[in-house]
Design a protein around this motif. Structure first.
Motif, mmCIF file in Angstrom:
data_model
loop_
_atom_site.group_PDB
_atom_site.id
_atom_site.type_symbol
_atom_site.label_atom_id
_atom_site.label_comp_id
_atom_site.label_asym_id
_atom_site.label_seq_id
_atom_site.Cartn_x
_atom_site.Cartn_y
_atom_site.Cartn_z
ATOM 1 N N MET A 36 0.737 -1.087 -0.002
ATOM 2 C CA MET A 36 0.173 -0.068 -0.153
ATOM 3 C C MET A 36 0.765 1.060 0.101
ATOM 4 S SD MET A 36 -2.876 -1.144 2.768
ATOM 5 C CE MET A 36 -3.984 0.142 2.161
ATOM 6 N N ALA A 37 1.904 1.213 0.783
ATOM 7 C CA ALA A 37 2.955 2.351 0.860
ATOM 8 C C ALA A 37 3.661 2.757 -0.639
ATOM 9 C CB ALA A 37 3.990 2.286 1.876
ATOM 10 N N LEU A 38 3.703 1.488 -1.533
ATOM 11 C CA LEU A 38 4.488 1.708 -2.572
ATOM 12 C C LEU A 38 2.948 2.367 -3.701
ATOM 13 C CD1 LEU A 38 6.556 1.474 -4.799
ATOM 14 C CD2 LEU A 38 5.610 -1.257 -5.082
ATOM 15 N N LEU A 39 1.931 1.713 -3.560
ATOM 16 C CA LEU A 39 0.793 2.332 -4.300
ATOM 17 C C LEU A 39 0.767 3.714 -4.035
ATOM 18 C CD1 LEU A 39 -1.599 1.629 -6.199
ATOM 19 C CD2 LEU A 39 -2.987 1.139 -3.959
ATOM 20 N N LEU A 40 0.702 4.267 -2.891
ATOM 21 C CA LEU A 40 0.633 5.435 -2.604
ATOM 22 C C LEU A 40 1.875 6.468 -2.696
ATOM 23 C CD1 LEU A 40 -1.666 5.018 0.815
ATOM 24 C CD2 LEU A 40 -2.394 5.969 -1.413
ATOM 25 N N ASN A 41 2.862 5.818 -3.015
ATOM 26 C CA ASN A 41 4.147 6.618 -3.087
ATOM 27 C C ASN A 41 3.997 7.861 -3.903
ATOM 28 O OD1 ASN A 41 6.989 6.917 -2.096
ATOM 29 N ND2 ASN A 41 7.429 6.659 -4.148
#
Length: 212
Positions: free
Chosen positions: A78-83
């Motif tokens: 999720m962190a990568l998706l929102l980066n």
């Protein structure tokens, strides 16, 4: 039926709250409730069978969905998706590194905030595990595909009770089932046999270990 919904306030979860000890990974939220709040919730835990279902559900989820590796991998995903979006967000609203009520931790960067939350999650899971008796650990010896398998059980505390029929060694209400046996030596389990084991310490039972 009582249902735990709707679920909200995720913005105050995972340690991101300075009120009601929300930053503390080693505490139940119910201790922060006033006597007029959620009166039915502590009442449920006066039923030993409800409490056992609660313990059993946690034990089952910890083997898959709630395995620390799975949860932390989901955070990374999720962190990568929102980066890309977080970069634009904090250019528009430059609040990284600034206190925003009711935050507890103020990170210096997006990556810093993610690292802190992952560490909080690991501590939280570890603490919850310590609140319950750990289920017995089962080890099958060599020849696990043979007609008769040697099964060893181990536990960190209490006595291990098991049934070779797959039935629950714990009766409703918390008593020991008549056909339950105390584990002492390795068990010979037929190839198609089923075993259920729990740890008992005082009047507390662990979640079950199933072998089939």
């Amino acid at each position: 039926k009582v249902k735990m919904e709707p679920i909200w306030d995720w913005n105050l979860s995972f340690g991101n709250a300075s009120g009601k000890n929300g930053w503390e990974p080693e505490e139940w939220y119910t201790t922060e409730l006033r006597s007029t709040e959620y009166l039915w919730f502590p009442r449920l835990f006066q039923d030993p069978d409800f409490e056992q279902k609660y313990i059993d559900r946690w034990g089952a989820l910890r083997t898959n969905v709630f395995a620390a590796s799975n949860i932390l991998a989901r955070v990374d995903e999720m962190a990568l998706l929102l980066n890309e979006a977080q970069d634009r967000n904090f250019k528009r609203w430059p609040i990284i590194g600034r206190y925003v009520h009711p935050n507890y931790y103020v990170g210096k960067s997006y990556a810093d905030e993610v690292r802190w939350m992952k560490n909080w999650i690991k501590m939280r899971i570890t603490w919850i595990d310590r609140q319950f008796l750990q289920a017995p650990v089962a080890s099958l010896g060599k020849g696990k595909e043979s007609a008769n398998r040697q099964l060893t059980l181990s536990a960190t505390g209490g006595k291990i009770y098991f049934t070779a029929s797959g039935a629950d060694p714990r009766l409703p209400g918390g008593k020991i089932a008549p056909d339950a046996k105390v584990y002492s030596t390795p068990i010979t389990l037929a190839k198609d046999g089923k075993l259920m084991a729990r740890v008992l310490a005082g009047n507390r039972w662990s979640s079950p270990t199933l072998v089939d």
